[in-house]
Design an enzyme around this catalytic site. Structure first.
Site, PDB file in Angstrom:
ATOM      1  CE  LYS A   1      -1.608   1.519   4.018  1.00 51.60           C
ATOM      2  NZ  LYS A   1      -1.420   2.873   4.546  1.00 51.60           N
ATOM      3  CG  ASN A   2       2.266   2.751   3.572  1.00 53.96           C
ATOM      4  OD1 ASN A   2       1.102   3.105   3.335  1.00 53.96           O
ATOM      5  ND2 ASN A   2       2.689   2.465   4.794  1.00 53.96           N
TER       6      ASN A   2
ATOM      7  CB  CYS B   1      -4.232  10.898  11.786  1.00 54.13           C
ATOM      8  SG  CYS B   1      -2.810   9.878  11.940  1.00 54.13           S
TER       9      CYS B   1
ATOM     10  NE  ARG C   1       0.670  10.398   9.919  1.00 54.22           N
ATOM     11  CZ  ARG C   1       0.212   9.384   9.182  1.00 54.22           C
ATOM     12  NH1 ARG C   1      -0.985   8.911   9.365  1.00 54.22           N
ATOM     13  NH2 ARG C   1       0.973   8.852   8.259  1.00 54.22           N
ATOM     14  N   PRO C   2       3.077  16.341  11.576  1.00 48.54           N
ATOM     15  CG  PRO C   2       5.016  17.186  12.571  1.00 48.54           C
ATOM     16  CD  PRO C   2       3.960  16.113  12.719  1.00 48.54           C
ATOM     17  CB  ILE C   3       3.628  17.918   6.122  1.00 45.78           C
ATOM     18  CG1 ILE C   3       2.767  19.185   5.969  1.00 45.78           C
ATOM     19  CG2 ILE C   3       2.729  16.721   6.296  1.00 45.78           C
ATOM     20  CD1 ILE C   3       2.188  19.286   4.561  1.00 45.78           C
ATOM     21  CG  ASP C   4       8.252  20.098  10.089  1.00 48.82           C
ATOM     22  OD1 ASP C   4       7.463  19.181  10.387  1.00 48.82           O
ATOM     23  OD2 ASP C   4       9.442  20.096  10.421  1.00 48.82           O
ATOM     24  CD  GLN C   5      12.060  18.344   8.419  1.00 49.74           C
ATOM     25  OE1 GLN C   5      13.123  18.318   7.776  1.00 49.74           O
ATOM     26  NE2 GLN C   5      11.810  19.271   9.320  1.00 49.74           N
TER      27      GLN C   5
ATOM     28  CG  ASP D   1       3.346   1.297   9.646  1.00 51.15           C
ATOM     29  OD1 ASP D   1       3.098   2.160  10.508  1.00 51.15           O
ATOM     30  OD2 ASP D   1       3.519   1.578   8.445  1.00 51.15           O
TER      31      ASP D   1
ATOM     32  CB  ILE E   1       7.846   6.147  14.472  1.00 50.18           C
ATOM     33  CG1 ILE E   1       8.985   5.130  14.310  1.00 50.18           C
ATOM     34  CG2 ILE E   1       7.637   6.963  13.189  1.00 50.18           C
ATOM     35  CD1 ILE E   1      10.342   5.682  13.949  1.00 50.18           C
TER      36      ILE E   1
ATOM     37  NE  ARG F   1      -7.559   4.982   5.890  1.00 49.72           N
ATOM     38  CZ  ARG F   1      -7.584   6.264   6.164  1.00 49.72           C
ATOM     39  NH1 ARG F   1      -8.192   6.692   7.252  1.00 49.72           N
ATOM     40  NH2 ARG F   1      -7.016   7.137   5.381  1.00 49.72           N
TER      41      ARG F   1
HETATM   42  C1  EPZ Z   1       4.552   6.667   6.578  1.00 50.45           C
HETATM   43  O1  EPZ Z   1       3.883   7.774   7.155  1.00 50.45           O
HETATM   44  C2  EPZ Z   1       3.541   5.558   6.494  1.00 50.45           C
HETATM   45  N1  EPZ Z   1       2.424   6.007   5.671  1.00 50.45           N
HETATM   46  C3  EPZ Z   1       3.066   5.178   7.891  1.00 50.45           C
HETATM   47  O2  EPZ Z   1       2.245   4.031   7.774  1.00 50.45           O
HETATM   48  C4  EPZ Z   1       4.271   4.790   8.755  1.00 50.45           C
HETATM   49  O3  EPZ Z   1       3.850   4.591  10.091  1.00 50.45           O
HETATM   50  C5  EPZ Z   1       5.334   5.901   8.719  1.00 50.45           C
HETATM   51  O4  EPZ Z   1       5.659   6.241   7.356  1.00 50.45           O
HETATM   52  C6  EPZ Z   1       6.607   5.507   9.440  1.00 50.45           C
HETATM   53  O5  EPZ Z   1       7.148   4.355   8.860  1.00 50.45           O
HETATM   54  C7  EPZ Z   1       2.545   6.003   4.343  1.00 50.45           C
HETATM   55  O6  EPZ Z   1       3.559   5.624   3.769  1.00 50.45           O
HETATM   56  C8  EPZ Z   1       1.367   6.463   3.585  1.00 50.45           C
HETATM   57  P1  EPZ Z   1       6.958   9.908   8.424  1.00 50.45           P
HETATM   58  P2  EPZ Z   1       4.528   9.249   7.096  1.00 50.45           P
HETATM   59  O7  EPZ Z   1       6.909  11.163   7.657  1.00 50.45           O
HETATM   60  O8  EPZ Z   1       5.237   9.367   5.806  1.00 50.45           O
HETATM   61  C9  EPZ Z   1       7.652  13.146  11.939  1.00 50.45           C
HETATM   62  C10 EPZ Z   1       0.317   2.734   7.993  1.00 50.45           C
HETATM   63  O9  EPZ Z   1      -0.134   2.153   9.005  1.00 50.45           O
HETATM   64  N2  EPZ Z   1       7.584  14.142  10.847  1.00 50.45           N
HETATM   65  O10 EPZ Z   1       8.056   8.932   8.178  1.00 50.45           O
HETATM   66  O11 EPZ Z   1       3.470  10.215   7.423  1.00 50.45           O
HETATM   67  C11 EPZ Z   1       6.318  12.471  12.168  1.00 50.45           C
HETATM   68  O12 EPZ Z   1       5.490  13.230  13.027  1.00 50.45           O
HETATM   69  C12 EPZ Z   1       0.841   4.146   8.109  1.00 50.45           C
HETATM   70  O13 EPZ Z   1       0.350   2.225   6.869  1.00 50.45           O
HETATM   71  C13 EPZ Z   1       7.754  15.480  11.143  1.00 50.45           C
HETATM   72  O14 EPZ Z   1       7.955  15.873  12.299  1.00 50.45           O
HETATM   73  O15 EPZ Z   1       5.559   9.129   8.288  1.00 50.45           O
HETATM   74  C14 EPZ Z   1       6.729  11.148  12.747  1.00 50.45           C
HETATM   75  O16 EPZ Z   1       6.977  11.264  14.120  1.00 50.45           O
HETATM   76  C15 EPZ Z   1       0.541   4.767   9.416  1.00 50.45           C
HETATM   77  N3  EPZ Z   1       7.732  16.389  10.119  1.00 50.45           N
HETATM   78  C16 EPZ Z   1       8.061  10.839  12.043  1.00 50.45           C
HETATM   79  O17 EPZ Z   1       8.526  12.108  11.535  1.00 50.45           O
HETATM   80  C17 EPZ Z   1       7.521  16.008   8.830  1.00 50.45           C
HETATM   81  O18 EPZ Z   1       7.505  16.882   7.951  1.00 50.45           O
HETATM   82  C18 EPZ Z   1       7.972   9.868  10.869  1.00 50.45           C
HETATM   83  O19 EPZ Z   1       6.941  10.283   9.981  1.00 50.45           O
HETATM   84  C19 EPZ Z   1       7.322  14.654   8.542  1.00 50.45           C
HETATM   85  C20 EPZ Z   1       7.362  13.735   9.572  1.00 50.45           C
END
Ligand code: EPZ
Length: 432
Positions: free
Chosen positions: A22-23, A117, A122-126, A305, A327, A397
């Site tokens: 999926k991912n 969520c 889940r911020p997206i600042d990066q 996950d 995480i 999902r």
């Molecule tokens: C992906 O989410 C997966 N989703 C998640 O799977 C998975 O848990 C996660 O990676 C970690 O492996 C998809 O691929 C669609 P991250 P993502 O950005 O990309 C912080 C599932 O069950 N962060 O690697 O959203 C964040 O808050 C789902 O299938 C920032 O601070 O995860 C977290 O603590 C749930 N700023 C950490 O980094 C940012 O801009 C990792 O998040 C981005 C992230």
């Protein structure tokens, strides 16, 4: 709304075919709109998250033809809008990959701001930091992220933390930027490599995916391609934990054993038998497992996950286990549900202390999110007696035909409408 009715207590055995990841597919589908030529994606999992993203892609004007359950043809030539509104983001958070894809292709994109969520803020600042480094002006206004550039230019980006989403989103935008982009401290998950391989099959020039540094030489345009998604490592891990928790014997077909190493190692450590073959893995367990310490980490560490599913296995282990979630800040919500099944678990901050019990009690529980939902189904299948799992829309999902695959392994599980008391009664009668 539907729920699962489960009569547990059987050792599950047999073969299960693992679906596409999926991912990985979410990133690949977004990438597919970056060319005006036709793209065919195979081994797509038939799950609601994928179907929601396909709707978002059709929503901006791309042509989407579902050839069969696992194959889709996409043509991004007809895209008429670079705006992805809140409706789509609400249904599938990963619609934000369209930000990188549209920005890369059209130099502009507007996507609704994804909120927090059930597993954390889940911020997206990066992601935004990456787009800005590529020369985009990024403004958040009325809950929309608006990104625009005259022309994206390659840059040297160092991510503050390892993020799967930011790595994929920046990689998407950078592959059509002018010149060279270097992204450091990137995620190394198998799905990052899969998205990069797909982009390269479309003519992108991406090197280093799977290591800490990704190097991208921007190209003028991308072309059509036919590509097959990798198998889902988390679906596979979930069935591995199912074999362990039900003391079963399950062979997983269509897997890449290398991607499962962290899960395999932990299961072997607690006494589960795991036999790896070329593209299949056999998992069997005939005795009570031992306790363990589990720390979730970015790949190749133990995946977050898989944290709830492994906790379920350890909840019936011999001894006290420690689960450390590194995480997500809020990924222990399911513990309250497991307690209804007799588990003795204490959560302190990001750590859960699990006092292994002999068995689970059957109970009525509610899935709080995707992976936790699957974990509760495992617990219900291990519990001797009748259980119900509600809010299964979360599970659907990310798990294709979950109930069907479980039935094929010998499970007594049925999906019924939550209000269908007759069906529930009939199921209970049939299993006594
Ligand atoms: C992906 O989410 C997966 N989703 C998640 O799977 C998975 O848990 C996660 O990676 C970690 O492996 C998809 O691929 C669609 P991250 P993502 O950005 O990309 C912080 C599932 O069950 N962060 O690697 O959203 C964040 O808050 C789902 O299938 C920032 O601070 O995860 C977290 O603590 C749930 N700023 C950490 O980094 C940012 O801009 C990792 O998040 C981005 C992230």
């Amino acid at each position: 709304m539907e729920k699962y009715l489960i009569q547990g207590g059987k050792a599950l055995a047999g073969e299960v075919h693992i679906s596409g990841a999926k991912n990985a597919a979410l990133g690949i589908l977004a990438a597919a709109i970056m060319t005006d030529e036709e793209v065919t994606i195979e081994n797509l999992p038939d799950v609601s998250d994928i179907n929601a993203l396909l709707e978002a892609i059709a929503g901006v004007g791309a042509k989407v033809d579902r050839i069969d359950k696992h194959t889709v043809k996409i043509n991004g030539a007809g895209i008429i809008s670079t705006v992805v509104d809140y409706d789509y983001i609400q249904r599938i958070r990963a619609s934000y990959y369209l930000l990188g894809a549209l920005l890369g292709k059209y130099n502009r994109a507007s996507v609704a701001m994804p909120g927090g969520c059930k597993i954390g803020s889940r911020p997206i600042d990066q992601h935004i930091k990456g787009f800005k480094a590529l020369g985009a002006k990024v403004v958040t206004e009325n809950s929309m992220i608006n990104a625009e550039a005259t022309k994206l230019k390659g840059s040297h980006i160092f991510l503050d933390m390892v993020s799967v989403g930011a790595t994929i989103n920046i990689m998407l935008a950078a592959c059509l930027a002018e010149g060279k982009t270097i992204i450091e401290n990137v995620a190394k998950e198998p799905h990052i490599v899969d998205v990069a391989n797909f982009l390269n099959s479309m003519g992108a020039n991406i090197k280093g995916a799977g290591t800490d540094v990704i190097r991208i030489n921007g190209v003028e345009k991308l072309h059509g391609s036919t590509y097959s998604c990798i198998p889902d490592q988390i679906e596979a891990g979930t069935f591995m934990c199912l074999a362990a928790a039900t003391k079963g014997d399950i062979t997983l077909k269509n897997v890449i054993p290398k991607h499962l190493e962290a899960i395999t190692a932990k299961l072997v450590e607690i006494g589960v038998d795991v036999m790896e073959m070329d593209d299949s893995v056999r998992v069997s367990c005939s005795k009570r497992v031992n306790s363990a310490i589990v720390k979730t980490r970015v790949y190749p560490g133990f995946p977050t996950d898989m944290q709830p599913q492994m906790t379920v296995v350890l909840a019936i282990a011999d001894g006290i286990s420690t689960i450390n979630e590194n995480i997500w800040e809020d990924r222990f919500k399911y513990v309250a549900e497991l307690r209804k099944m007799g588990s003795v678990i204490t959560v302190e901050g990001s750590t859960a202390f699990v006092e292994g019990q002999e068995a689970f009690y059957p109970a009525k529980v509610e899935a709080p999110d995707l992976r936790a939902g699957a974990a509760l189904v495992i617990a219900a299948l291990a519990a001797d007696g009748y259980s119900e799992v509600t809010s299964i829309e979360y599970i659907e999902r990310g798990y294709e035909d979950f109930d069907l695959k479980l039935r094929n392994l010998g499970a007594s599980i049925e999906k019924v409408d939550v209000s269908d008391e007759k069906a529930a009664q009939k199921f209970r009668m049939s299993v006594v």
